[in-house]
Design an enzyme around this catalytic site. Structure first.
Site, mmCIF file in Angstrom:
data_model
loop_
_atom_site.group_PDB
_atom_site.id
_atom_site.type_symbol
_atom_site.label_atom_id
_atom_site.label_comp_id
_atom_site.label_asym_id
_atom_site.label_seq_id
_atom_site.Cartn_x
_atom_site.Cartn_y
_atom_site.Cartn_z
ATOM 1 N N SER A 294 -57.189 -15.182 27.212
ATOM 2 C CA SER A 294 -56.401 -16.064 28.068
ATOM 3 C C SER A 294 -57.113 -16.398 29.386
ATOM 4 O O SER A 294 -58.258 -16.839 29.384
ATOM 5 C CB SER A 294 -55.033 -15.419 28.315
ATOM 6 O OG SER A 294 -54.130 -16.330 28.868
ATOM 7 N N ASP B 253 -50.976 -21.402 19.191
ATOM 8 C CA ASP B 253 -50.912 -20.888 20.561
ATOM 9 C C ASP B 253 -50.249 -21.948 21.436
ATOM 10 O O ASP B 253 -50.815 -23.013 21.673
ATOM 11 C CB ASP B 253 -52.329 -20.583 21.059
ATOM 12 C CG ASP B 253 -52.358 -19.920 22.434
ATOM 13 O OD1 ASP B 253 -51.354 -20.020 23.162
ATOM 14 O OD2 ASP B 253 -53.394 -19.323 22.766
ATOM 15 N N HIS C 255 -50.395 -16.679 20.863
ATOM 16 C CA HIS C 255 -51.287 -16.357 21.984
ATOM 17 C C HIS C 255 -51.459 -14.837 22.133
ATOM 18 O O HIS C 255 -52.582 -14.342 22.216
ATOM 19 C CB HIS C 255 -50.724 -16.953 23.277
ATOM 20 C CG HIS C 255 -51.630 -16.813 24.454
ATOM 21 N ND1 HIS C 255 -52.851 -17.451 24.547
ATOM 22 C CD2 HIS C 255 -51.493 -16.088 25.609
ATOM 23 C CE1 HIS C 255 -53.430 -17.149 25.691
ATOM 24 N NE2 HIS C 255 -52.628 -16.315 26.354
#
Length: 203
Positions: free
Chosen positions: A111, A161, A184
């Site tokens: 991320s 995601d 995600h």
């Protein structure tokens, strides 16, 4: 009196033997932990922590990585502040290199950790200390759209995601790998992703 003297001599002999045996024992490993693989540094994303990579680290240990080759940082800014986190990554990587005697590390980032790692590489001297960069749903384009020169970069992202959309993860010049059906957060616990990480680190 003779008994006391004999006992004293016996104790003295034992002490000398013990001291000599310690002196001639083989030298123990130095403080630097020798590694056979390039150490891996894991960098988490927003609101995350170093514990986010427990499953990935466990998988890599089953694939031949030793515990002293896997290091996860707990970033100071859980909001992904580029300057704060890239400086922390800089210090952490330098410490890992010092501990292991390695000249470079590989980074696996999730991320916002992708953006922070790229910022470290591009602005904090990381270009000469990173061999491979693997991002998982990385918010990479918040830092750059181009993979850093001289670093083998792999961006793994999922069409499922909905937190970091795939277009933010793609980097020009990187090995961009699109997968499906993984969320995600699921990127941190997917066997498919683990296998892709292993391949990226071995190439």
């Amino acid at each position: 009196m003779r008994k006391i003297k004999s006992l004293g001599m016996l104790l003295l002999s034992f002490t000398l033997f013990f001291a000599l045996s310690l002196h001639f024992q083989p030298a123990k490993a130095s403080a630097a932990v020798q590694t056979t693989k390039t150490p891996v540094v894991f960098v988490h994303g927003l609101t995350g922590s170093d514990s986010n990579f427990a499953l990935i680290k466990g998988y890599l240990r089953t694939q031949g990585w030793a515990s002293n080759e896997l290091y996860a940082i707990d970033l100071p800014s859980k909001q992904g502040h580029q300057e704060l986190n890239s400086a922390a990554i800089q210090r952490f990587v330098d410490n890992v290199l010092s501990q292991t005697g390695s000249t470079k590390v590989n980074i696996v980032a999730h991320s916002m950790g992708g953006a922070n790692s790229l910022y470290y590489i591009l602005n904090k001297g990381g270009a000469s200390k990173v061999d491979k960069l693997v991002t998982l749903g990385g918010a990479n384009q918040l830092t750059t759209r181009v993979a850093p020169q001289g670093i083998d970069t792999t961006s793994i992202y999922s069409t499922s995601d909905y937190i970091v959309r795939p277009y933010l993860s793609k980097l020009y010049g990187a090995n961009n790998i699109e997968i499906r059906g993984v969320s995600h957060i699921g990127l941190l616990s997917s066997y498919q992703v683990n296998s892709l990480i292993k391949t990226a680190l071995q190439e």
